[in-house]
Scaffold this active site. Structure first.
Site, PDB file in Angstrom:
ATOM      1  N   THR A 234       0.814  -1.211   0.000  1.00 54.82           N
ATOM      2  CA  THR A 234       0.000   0.000   0.000  1.00 54.82           C
ATOM      3  C   THR A 234       0.847   1.260   0.000  1.00 54.82           C
ATOM      4  O   THR A 234       1.861   1.316   0.684  1.00 54.82           O
ATOM      5  CB  THR A 234      -0.829  -0.007   1.303  1.00 54.82           C
ATOM      6  OG1 THR A 234      -1.567  -1.203   1.344  1.00 54.82           O
ATOM      7  CG2 THR A 234      -1.717   1.197   1.411  1.00 54.82           C
TER       8      THR A 234
ATOM      9  N   ARG B 193     -13.468  -8.372   0.423  1.00 60.26           N
ATOM     10  CA  ARG B 193     -12.541  -8.127   1.537  1.00 60.26           C
ATOM     11  C   ARG B 193     -12.024  -6.683   1.485  1.00 60.26           C
ATOM     12  O   ARG B 193     -11.655  -6.166   0.448  1.00 60.26           O
ATOM     13  CB  ARG B 193     -11.364  -9.096   1.449  1.00 60.26           C
ATOM     14  CG  ARG B 193     -10.315  -8.939   2.557  1.00 60.26           C
ATOM     15  CD  ARG B 193      -9.161  -8.049   2.148  1.00 60.26           C
ATOM     16  NE  ARG B 193      -8.106  -7.963   3.173  1.00 60.26           N
ATOM     17  CZ  ARG B 193      -7.105  -7.104   3.139  1.00 60.26           C
ATOM     18  NH1 ARG B 193      -6.993  -6.257   2.135  1.00 60.26           N
ATOM     19  NH2 ARG B 193      -6.204  -7.082   4.095  1.00 60.26           N
ATOM     20  N   VAL B 194     -12.017  -6.035   2.636  1.00 56.87           N
ATOM     21  CA  VAL B 194     -11.450  -4.686   2.750  1.00 56.87           C
ATOM     22  C   VAL B 194     -10.444  -4.716   3.896  1.00 56.87           C
ATOM     23  O   VAL B 194     -10.728  -5.272   4.960  1.00 56.87           O
ATOM     24  CB  VAL B 194     -12.557  -3.645   3.040  1.00 56.87           C
ATOM     25  CG1 VAL B 194     -11.950  -2.280   3.318  1.00 56.87           C
ATOM     26  CG2 VAL B 194     -13.529  -3.565   1.863  1.00 56.87           C
ATOM     27  N   GLY B 195      -9.284  -4.129   3.679  1.00 56.68           N
ATOM     28  CA  GLY B 195      -8.261  -4.092   4.725  1.00 56.68           C
ATOM     29  C   GLY B 195      -8.302  -2.803   5.510  1.00 56.68           C
ATOM     30  O   GLY B 195      -9.345  -2.191   5.703  1.00 56.68           O
ATOM     31  N   ASP B 196      -7.141  -2.372   5.944  1.00 52.04           N
ATOM     32  CA  ASP B 196      -7.037  -1.175   6.783  1.00 52.04           C
ATOM     33  C   ASP B 196      -7.022   0.121   5.985  1.00 52.04           C
ATOM     34  O   ASP B 196      -7.386   1.180   6.497  1.00 52.04           O
ATOM     35  CB  ASP B 196      -5.744  -1.236   7.611  1.00 52.04           C
ATOM     36  CG  ASP B 196      -4.502  -1.306   6.723  1.00 52.04           C
ATOM     37  OD1 ASP B 196      -4.533  -2.053   5.719  1.00 52.04           O
ATOM     38  OD2 ASP B 196      -3.514  -0.613   7.018  1.00 52.04           O
TER      39      ASP B 196
ATOM     40  N   THR C  67       1.119   0.146   6.184  1.00 53.40           N
ATOM     41  CA  THR C  67       1.153  -0.790   5.067  1.00 53.40           C
ATOM     42  C   THR C  67       1.323  -2.189   5.645  1.00 53.40           C
ATOM     43  O   THR C  67       1.762  -2.343   6.779  1.00 53.40           O
ATOM     44  CB  THR C  67       2.294  -0.449   4.092  1.00 53.40           C
ATOM     45  OG1 THR C  67       2.277  -1.378   3.002  1.00 53.40           O
ATOM     46  CG2 THR C  67       3.651  -0.522   4.764  1.00 53.40           C
ATOM     47  N   GLY C  68       0.975  -3.185   4.878  1.00 54.90           N
ATOM     48  CA  GLY C  68       1.117  -4.560   5.352  1.00 54.90           C
ATOM     49  C   GLY C  68      -0.231  -5.224   5.530  1.00 54.90           C
ATOM     50  O   GLY C  68      -1.221  -4.812   4.919  1.00 54.90           O
TER      51      GLY C  68
HETATM   52  N1  GLY Z   1      -2.679  -2.754   3.873  1.00 48.92           N
HETATM   53  C1  GLY Z   1      -3.479  -3.044   2.786  1.00 48.92           C
HETATM   54  C2  GLY Z   1      -4.426  -4.133   2.966  1.00 48.92           C
HETATM   55  O1  GLY Z   1      -4.269  -4.963   3.841  1.00 48.92           O
HETATM   56  O2  GLY Z   1      -5.365  -4.201   2.196  1.00 48.92           O
END
Ligand code: GLY
Length: 328
Positions: free
Chosen positions: A188, A216-219, A239-240
């Site tokens: 990211t 799916r959605v991340g941070d 990121t990560g």
């Molecule tokens: N850091 C980006 C994600 O996990 O989608």
């Protein structure tokens, strides 16, 4: 409750001193001093080695542009790069072969906008800014975000490049998700900036985890997790593996740690340690945080070696790849 009051602003020839006043739980003003050799502004900082993004942000800042324009335009550089398979056009698809993008943006006044799992639009950070500026909402997701983007004049774009399609078809032969540290398919871009006026903004944009479950959605588009800005204190971005960042509301945590007096570096280190406290036996994932405080002091920290971040100020365009990490 005793009234705590620390040193107030003062400036000497040798040191600029910033005081950060806030109201504590007893509704009393508390002021924490933070000494710095000097104030650095304007400045841009971004995750990974996205040097074209920091260069663009720096150009905007140097010409007197706002930190909001700087972070948006910096992020857009990576979104448009088809060779970057973790952001924007060319991003890796979900397990059904659809590229879905997440992004958010936050300004000096705490205004923010985000889009989640949006398809067919090349610059999600720009749509996120429109959500912030043109709607009463913070987040738009999926088809609603896409429809809103068209209403705002964005064009429909095929986000799946031949390269990403080829790799996805190869992945489908086994359909196994085995992240490889630092190329976990979600490098990211999080970008923070302070402009000449001293105002802070941030943006974060990603195609998320490669071959993720549809939806799916991340941070990254979650304000407080992937990004947080407090113009009095500073900003942080991540990121990560997004799931772990969401669980600790990582970027908000780091800004709060800076509010309590930690430097950006100390705050990022504490943020990573909090995540690892909940994942004691895990060695198979990466998280990187970067942060900036009101004086332009920066920091970055990660779990594994391999993460880096860029800064661009009058002091130069710096790759901080010699940064420290937890598992060293
Ligand atoms: N850091 C980006 C994600 O996990 O989608």
């Amino acid at each position: 409750m005793q009234r705590r009051k620390f040193l107030k602003n003062s400036t000497t020839a040798a040191a600029a001193v910033i005081s950060v006043p806030f109201i504590n739980s007893c509704q009393e003003e508390v002021t924490i001093p933070k000494k710095l050799a000097k104030t650095i502004r304007p400045i841009a900082i971004c995750t990974w080695n996205f040097e074209n993004a920091t260069a663009k942000a720096w150009q905007v800042l140097k010409e007197g542009g706002s930190s909001l324009d700087a972070v948006q335009q910096g992020a857009m550089i990576e979104e448009a790069d088809v060779n970057n398979q973790t952001v924007g056009v060319g991003g890796r698809p979900d397990r059904d072969g659809n590229v879905t993008l997440d992004a958010c943006i936050m300004d000096k006044d705490g205004n923010c906008g985000a889009v989640l799992a949006m398809q067919n639009i090349a610059s999600p950070v720009s749509v996120a800014r429109k959500v912030m500026e043109e709607t009463p909402h913070v987040m738009l997701a999926g088809k609603g975000a896409e429809k809103f983007a068209y209403e705002q004049g964005f064009e429909k774009t095929n986000l799946l490049t031949e390269q990403s399609k080829k790799e996805w078809l190869e992945w489908k032969k086994t359909s196994q998700y085995k992240p490889i540290i630092n190329i976990e398919n979600h490098d990211t871009i999080g970008i923070l900036a302070i402009d000449k006026k001293g105002d802070i903004s941030g943006a974060c944009t990603t195609s998320g985890m490669g071959y993720k479950y549809a939806g799916r959605v991340g941070d990254s588009p979650i304000i407080g997790a992937g990004l947080f800005v407090d113009n009095e204190i500073g900003a942080a971005t991540a990121t990560g593996v997004g799931e772990e960042v969401v669980r600790t509301v990582g970027s908000f945590l780091i800004v709060e740690l800076m509010r309590q007096g930690k430097s950006p570096q100390e705050a990022c280190e504490e943020g990573v340690k909090r995540i690892m406290a909940k994942n004691k036996d895990r060695t198979d994932f990466q998280i990187g945080f970067i942060a900036i405080n009101k004086n332009g002091e920066t920091g970055g920290y990660c779990i594994q070696p391999g993460f880096t971040y860029r800064t661009y100020s009058e002091e130069g365009h710096i790759d901080n790849s010699s940064m420290s990490f937890l598992k060293g």
